[in-house]
Motif scaffolding. Structure first.
Motif, short mmCIF file in Angstrom:
data_model
loop_
_atom_site.label_atom_id
_atom_site.label_comp_id
_atom_site.label_asym_id
_atom_site.label_seq_id
_atom_site.Cartn_x
_atom_site.Cartn_y
_atom_site.Cartn_z
N ASP A 88 -45.73 76.60 39.41
CA ASP A 88 -44.41 75.96 39.54
C ASP A 88 -44.36 74.70 38.71
O ASP A 88 -45.13 73.76 38.93
N ASP A 89 -43.49 74.69 37.72
CA ASP A 89 -43.29 73.48 36.93
C ASP A 89 -42.33 72.58 37.68
O ASP A 89 -41.51 73.04 38.46
N GLY A 90 -42.44 71.31 37.43
CA GLY A 90 -41.54 70.37 38.08
C GLY A 90 -40.12 70.58 37.59
O GLY A 90 -39.79 70.28 36.46
N VAL A 91 -39.29 71.12 38.42
CA VAL A 91 -37.90 71.35 38.06
C VAL A 91 -37.10 70.12 38.48
O VAL A 91 -37.13 69.70 39.63
N THR A 92 -36.41 69.55 37.53
CA THR A 92 -35.61 68.37 37.81
C THR A 92 -34.15 68.78 37.92
O THR A 92 -33.58 69.33 36.98
N ILE A 93 -33.59 68.52 39.06
CA ILE A 93 -32.19 68.83 39.28
C ILE A 93 -31.44 67.51 39.32
O ILE A 93 -31.69 66.67 40.17
N SER A 94 -30.54 67.36 38.37
CA SER A 94 -29.78 66.12 38.32
C SER A 94 -28.34 66.42 38.71
O SER A 94 -27.80 67.48 38.40
N SER A 95 -27.75 65.49 39.41
CA SER A 95 -26.36 65.69 39.81
C SER A 95 -25.46 65.51 38.60
O SER A 95 -25.74 64.72 37.70
N LYS A 96 -24.40 66.25 38.60
CA LYS A 96 -23.45 66.17 37.50
C LYS A 96 -22.74 64.82 37.57
O LYS A 96 -22.33 64.38 38.63
N GLN A 97 -22.66 64.18 36.43
CA GLN A 97 -21.98 62.89 36.41
C GLN A 97 -20.52 63.09 36.77
O GLN A 97 -19.91 64.09 36.43
N GLN A 98 -20.00 62.12 37.47
CA GLN A 98 -18.61 62.22 37.87
C GLN A 98 -17.72 62.19 36.64
O GLN A 98 -17.89 61.35 35.76
N SER A 99 -16.83 63.16 36.59
CA SER A 99 -15.91 63.18 35.46
C SER A 99 -14.94 62.00 35.60
O SER A 99 -14.52 61.65 36.69
N GLU A 100 -14.65 61.42 34.49
CA GLU A 100 -13.79 60.24 34.51
C GLU A 100 -12.34 60.69 34.57
O GLU A 100 -11.80 61.22 33.61
#
Length: 136
Positions: free
Chosen positions: A41-53
């Protein structure tokens, strides 16, 4: 009468053959399985989607009522205006509509602005300028 007496044995024979096929048991051998490679298992990075302006600009009249609202959400822009009843119709009448759809801004052209030159265009000589005079 002979006709129906011939039909019954054929019908019974057909039904018994059909039920015998439907009741056949599956084989006892286990199904063939494919081996799946185990991967670390590779470190999976889940980033939240930036808030659309979302930019909302409201225009109001002198009484403070909203006349129109312009919404810019990402690359799209649309304008929403309130639905005012026409003539003497009241809200809920057959002649007055309940909703008014948004008006999408499709293409905009900047006709009054001058075009900015790139550094390559600034370095290149203009075609309309005459060459400098030569001295003889």
């Amino acid at each position: 009468m002979k006709r129906s007496s011939l039909l019954w044995p054929t019908l019974v024979l057909t039904l018994s053959a059909h039920t015998a096929l439907a009741q056949s048991t599956p084989s006892q051998a286990p199904p063939k399985l494919e081996k799946i490679e185990e991967v670390a298992d590779d470190g999976v990075t889940i980033s939240s989607k930036q808030q659309s302006e979302n930019k909302i600009t409201e225009r109001r009249d002198n009484n403070g009522n909203v006349v129109e609202a312009t919404v810019k959400s990402g690359p799209s822009t649309y304008t929403v205006k309130p639905n005012h009843p026409v003539g003497a119709s009241l809200p809920g009448d057959m002649t007055s509509g309940n909703q008014r759809g948004p008006m999408w801004t499709v293409l905009e052209f900047d006709l009054g602005k001058k075009k900015k030159k790139t550094p390559e265009e600034e370095a290149a000589p203009d075609a309309n300028v005459p060459p400098p005079p030569t001295v003889k």
